[in-house]
Scaffold this motif. Structure first.
Motif, PDB file in Angstrom:
ATOM      1  N   ALA A  35      35.237  35.350  37.205  1.00  0.00           N
ATOM      2  CA  ALA A  35      35.085  36.115  35.965  1.00  0.00           C
ATOM      3  C   ALA A  35      33.655  36.626  35.871  1.00  0.00           C
ATOM      4  O   ALA A  35      32.726  35.949  36.307  1.00  0.00           O
ATOM      5  CB  ALA A  35      35.409  35.251  34.747  1.00  0.00           C
ATOM      6  N   VAL A  36      33.491  37.799  35.288  1.00  0.00           N
ATOM      7  CA  VAL A  36      32.153  38.351  35.116  1.00  0.00           C
ATOM      8  C   VAL A  36      31.867  38.590  33.638  1.00  0.00           C
ATOM      9  O   VAL A  36      32.767  38.858  32.844  1.00  0.00           O
ATOM     10  CB  VAL A  36      31.966  39.663  35.909  1.00  0.00           C
ATOM     11  CG1 VAL A  36      32.142  39.421  37.388  1.00  0.00           C
ATOM     12  CG2 VAL A  36      32.885  40.763  35.416  1.00  0.00           C
ATOM     13  N   LEU A  37      30.594  38.465  33.315  1.00  0.00           N
ATOM     14  CA  LEU A  37      30.126  38.814  31.985  1.00  0.00           C
ATOM     15  C   LEU A  37      29.167  39.983  32.158  1.00  0.00           C
ATOM     16  O   LEU A  37      28.144  39.853  32.825  1.00  0.00           O
ATOM     17  CB  LEU A  37      29.408  37.623  31.353  1.00  0.00           C
ATOM     18  CG  LEU A  37      28.852  37.861  29.954  1.00  0.00           C
ATOM     19  CD1 LEU A  37      29.985  38.076  28.959  1.00  0.00           C
ATOM     20  CD2 LEU A  37      27.985  36.677  29.511  1.00  0.00           C
ATOM     21  N   ALA A  38      29.521  41.115  31.580  1.00  0.00           N
ATOM     22  CA  ALA A  38      28.710  42.323  31.723  1.00  0.00           C
ATOM     23  C   ALA A  38      27.686  42.424  30.601  1.00  0.00           C
ATOM     24  O   ALA A  38      27.849  41.814  29.541  1.00  0.00           O
ATOM     25  CB  ALA A  38      29.618  43.552  31.711  1.00  0.00           C
ATOM     26  N   ASN A  39      26.659  43.223  30.828  1.00  0.00           N
ATOM     27  CA  ASN A  39      25.650  43.446  29.786  1.00  0.00           C
ATOM     28  C   ASN A  39      26.280  43.969  28.506  1.00  0.00           C
ATOM     29  O   ASN A  39      25.850  43.645  27.406  1.00  0.00           O
ATOM     30  CB  ASN A  39      24.600  44.443  30.274  1.00  0.00           C
ATOM     31  CG  ASN A  39      23.608  43.790  31.217  1.00  0.00           C
ATOM     32  OD1 ASN A  39      23.464  42.566  31.211  1.00  0.00           O
ATOM     33  ND2 ASN A  39      22.945  44.590  32.016  1.00  0.00           N
ATOM     34  N   SER A  40      27.322  44.785  28.701  1.00  0.00           N
ATOM     35  CA  SER A  40      27.972  45.404  27.546  1.00  0.00           C
ATOM     36  C   SER A  40      29.105  44.546  26.989  1.00  0.00           C
ATOM     37  O   SER A  40      29.739  44.918  26.014  1.00  0.00           O
ATOM     38  CB  SER A  40      28.548  46.766  27.960  1.00  0.00           C
ATOM     39  OG  SER A  40      29.445  46.595  29.040  1.00  0.00           O
ATOM     40  N   GLY A  41      29.346  43.379  27.609  1.00  0.00           N
ATOM     41  CA  GLY A  41      30.506  42.577  27.222  1.00  0.00           C
ATOM     42  C   GLY A  41      30.144  41.434  26.300  1.00  0.00           C
ATOM     43  O   GLY A  41      28.978  41.059  26.147  1.00  0.00           O
ATOM     44  N   TYR A  42      31.168  40.880  25.696  1.00  0.00           N
ATOM     45  CA  TYR A  42      31.002  39.745  24.798  1.00  0.00           C
ATOM     46  C   TYR A  42      31.796  38.540  25.259  1.00  0.00           C
ATOM     47  O   TYR A  42      31.680  37.457  24.700  1.00  0.00           O
ATOM     48  CB  TYR A  42      31.445  40.132  23.379  1.00  0.00           C
ATOM     49  CG  TYR A  42      32.895  40.551  23.300  1.00  0.00           C
ATOM     50  CD1 TYR A  42      33.272  41.856  23.545  1.00  0.00           C
ATOM     51  CD2 TYR A  42      33.900  39.629  23.003  1.00  0.00           C
ATOM     52  CE1 TYR A  42      34.594  42.245  23.498  1.00  0.00           C
ATOM     53  CE2 TYR A  42      35.228  40.008  22.955  1.00  0.00           C
ATOM     54  CZ  TYR A  42      35.567  41.313  23.199  1.00  0.00           C
ATOM     55  OH  TYR A  42      36.881  41.705  23.149  1.00  0.00           O
ATOM     56  N   TYR A  72      33.279  42.905  42.320  1.00  0.00           N
ATOM     57  CA  TYR A  72      33.176  43.296  40.912  1.00  0.00           C
ATOM     58  C   TYR A  72      32.452  44.629  40.762  1.00  0.00           C
ATOM     59  O   TYR A  72      31.601  45.001  41.570  1.00  0.00           O
ATOM     60  CB  TYR A  72      32.465  42.214  40.097  1.00  0.00           C
ATOM     61  CG  TYR A  72      31.037  41.944  40.515  1.00  0.00           C
ATOM     62  CD1 TYR A  72      30.756  40.989  41.492  1.00  0.00           C
ATOM     63  CD2 TYR A  72      29.981  42.639  39.942  1.00  0.00           C
ATOM     64  CE1 TYR A  72      29.451  40.745  41.890  1.00  0.00           C
ATOM     65  CE2 TYR A  72      28.677  42.394  40.325  1.00  0.00           C
ATOM     66  CZ  TYR A  72      28.415  41.438  41.301  1.00  0.00           C
ATOM     67  OH  TYR A  72      27.121  41.194  41.685  1.00  0.00           O
ATOM     68  N   THR A  73      32.812  45.326  39.701  1.00  0.00           N
ATOM     69  CA  THR A  73      32.138  46.552  39.294  1.00  0.00           C
ATOM     70  C   THR A  73      31.872  46.418  37.802  1.00  0.00           C
ATOM     71  O   THR A  73      32.814  46.396  37.007  1.00  0.00           O
ATOM     72  CB  THR A  73      33.019  47.794  39.538  1.00  0.00           C
ATOM     73  OG1 THR A  73      33.455  47.802  40.885  1.00  0.00           O
ATOM     74  CG2 THR A  73      32.251  49.071  39.234  1.00  0.00           C
ATOM     75  N   VAL A  74      30.609  46.253  37.453  1.00  0.00           N
ATOM     76  CA  VAL A  74      30.256  46.085  36.045  1.00  0.00           C
ATOM     77  C   VAL A  74      29.015  46.896  35.727  1.00  0.00           C
ATOM     78  O   VAL A  74      28.196  47.176  36.604  1.00  0.00           O
ATOM     79  CB  VAL A  74      29.999  44.604  35.669  1.00  0.00           C
ATOM     80  CG1 VAL A  74      31.259  43.788  35.778  1.00  0.00           C
ATOM     81  CG2 VAL A  74      28.893  44.007  36.505  1.00  0.00           C
ATOM     82  N   SER A  75      28.869  47.205  34.467  1.00  0.00           N
ATOM     83  CA  SER A  75      27.689  47.940  34.004  1.00  0.00           C
ATOM     84  C   SER A  75      26.574  46.958  33.696  1.00  0.00           C
ATOM     85  O   SER A  75      26.242  46.730  32.544  1.00  0.00           O
ATOM     86  CB  SER A  75      28.062  48.737  32.756  1.00  0.00           C
ATOM     87  OG  SER A  75      28.664  47.879  31.801  1.00  0.00           O
ATOM     88  N   GLY A  76      26.028  46.336  34.732  1.00  0.00           N
ATOM     89  CA  GLY A  76      24.980  45.332  34.555  1.00  0.00           C
ATOM     90  C   GLY A  76      25.590  43.945  34.447  1.00  0.00           C
ATOM     91  O   GLY A  76      26.360  43.658  33.548  1.00  0.00           O
ATOM     92  N   LEU A  77      25.238  43.084  35.385  1.00  0.00           N
ATOM     93  CA  LEU A  77      25.854  41.754  35.438  1.00  0.00           C
ATOM     94  C   LEU A  77      24.966  40.751  34.714  1.00  0.00           C
ATOM     95  O   LEU A  77      23.795  40.571  35.040  1.00  0.00           O
ATOM     96  CB  LEU A  77      26.036  41.319  36.900  1.00  0.00           C
ATOM     97  CG  LEU A  77      26.666  39.946  37.104  1.00  0.00           C
ATOM     98  CD1 LEU A  77      28.153  39.979  36.736  1.00  0.00           C
ATOM     99  CD2 LEU A  77      26.489  39.481  38.550  1.00  0.00           C
ATOM    100  N   ARG A  78      25.560  40.063  33.727  1.00  0.00           N
ATOM    101  CA  ARG A  78      24.824  38.981  33.061  1.00  0.00           C
ATOM    102  C   ARG A  78      25.141  37.632  33.675  1.00  0.00           C
ATOM    103  O   ARG A  78      24.350  36.702  33.579  1.00  0.00           O
ATOM    104  CB  ARG A  78      25.153  38.961  31.564  1.00  0.00           C
ATOM    105  CG  ARG A  78      24.571  40.123  30.811  1.00  0.00           C
ATOM    106  CD  ARG A  78      25.067  40.169  29.384  1.00  0.00           C
ATOM    107  NE  ARG A  78      24.655  39.000  28.621  1.00  0.00           N
ATOM    108  CZ  ARG A  78      25.160  38.669  27.439  1.00  0.00           C
ATOM    109  NH1 ARG A  78      26.126  39.400  26.909  1.00  0.00           N
ATOM    110  NH2 ARG A  78      24.732  37.610  26.798  1.00  0.00           N
ATOM    111  N   GLY A  79      26.325  37.535  34.306  1.00  0.00           N
ATOM    112  CA  GLY A  79      26.688  36.282  34.942  1.00  0.00           C
ATOM    113  C   GLY A  79      28.038  36.396  35.618  1.00  0.00           C
ATOM    114  O   GLY A  79      28.886  37.167  35.177  1.00  0.00           O
ATOM    115  N   LEU A  80      28.215  35.643  36.711  1.00  0.00           N
ATOM    116  CA  LEU A  80      29.506  35.569  37.402  1.00  0.00           C
ATOM    117  C   LEU A  80      29.917  34.108  37.413  1.00  0.00           C
ATOM    118  O   LEU A  80      29.112  33.228  37.739  1.00  0.00           O
ATOM    119  CB  LEU A  80      29.413  36.127  38.822  1.00  0.00           C
ATOM    120  CG  LEU A  80      30.752  36.202  39.567  1.00  0.00           C
ATOM    121  CD1 LEU A  80      30.839  37.481  40.394  1.00  0.00           C
ATOM    122  CD2 LEU A  80      31.022  34.986  40.409  1.00  0.00           C
TER     123      LEU A  80
END
Lengths: 112, 110
Positions: B89-96, B25-33
């Protein structure tokens, strides 16, 4: 007891029609979602909604609109259906965006 | 842009033959995988959530691990009933909402 239930399971209709898909969750969750799974099985978010905020994926055509009569329900209404709308639509819910989402079994929409 | 890549796309195992599925994964800050299992005609079924690098979770024959760039789903001595598509699936800091990979289709033969 089904946690997230969607109706109908199958929906076959003509191009240009308007249709709705219903979703109900009995988990007491605050946030509900709609996802689209295309023919390649790729799941993409369409909407996220809680009682305060609706977030719409900018790629979703405005023919699609979520409607929430109450916290436990998030229905998906689609106007002027097109061939490209054929897909499986999944409803999900969670306590918050950081908590696991629980999915329904999907509605397979086929446009003739 | 956030990206989630799963490999392999498909995997065929003999019953009892252990293996691992990868999720990069490549995300701008990971909140959860999140790992999910999806059976044909069904919705994704939640398996695990991992929140920070080094975290591991286990359930029966499945074990999920997380680093700063990828997650592995290890399957030990699989059985035919483990056959399914496994989604990361990933949840990014910037994602909803969750950003899903395309999945790994696993077939376990007797």
């Amino acid at each position: 007891d089904t946690a997230v239930s969607q109706t109908p399971k199958y929906l076959v209709t003509q191009m240009g029609n308007d249709k709705s898909i219903k979703c109900e969750q009995n988990l007491g969750h605050d946030t509900m979602y709609w996802y689209k799974q295309d023919s390649k099985k790729f799941l993409k978010i369409m909407f996220s909604y809680n009682n305060k905020e609706l977030i719409i994926n900018e790629t979703v055509p405005n023919r699609f609109s979520p409607k929430s009569p109450d916290k436990a329900h998030l229905n998906l209404h689609i106007n002027s259906l097109e061939l490209g709308d054929s897909a499986v639509y999944f409803c999900a819910s969670s306590d918050s965006s950081q908590q696991p989402q629980h999915f329904g079994d999907g509605t397979r929409l086929s446009i003739l | 842009e956030d990206q989630v890549t799963q490999s392999p796309e498909a995997l065929r195992l003999q019953e009892g033959e252990s293996s691992s599925l990868n999720c990069s994964y490549t995300v701008s800050g990971l909140r959860g995988l999140f790992w999910y299992r999806q059976d044909p005609g069904k919705g994704p079924e939640f398996l695990f959530t991992l929140y920070s690098a080094g975290e591991e979770k286990e359930k029966e024959r499945l074990k999920a691990t997380l680093t700063k760039k990828e997650s592995f789903l290890h399957i030990t001595a699989p059985k035919p009933e483990d056959s399914a598509t496994y989604l990361c699936a990933v949840l990014a800091n910037s994602g909803y909402a969750l950003n899903f990979g395309k999945g790994t289709s696993l077939l376990v033969t007797p």
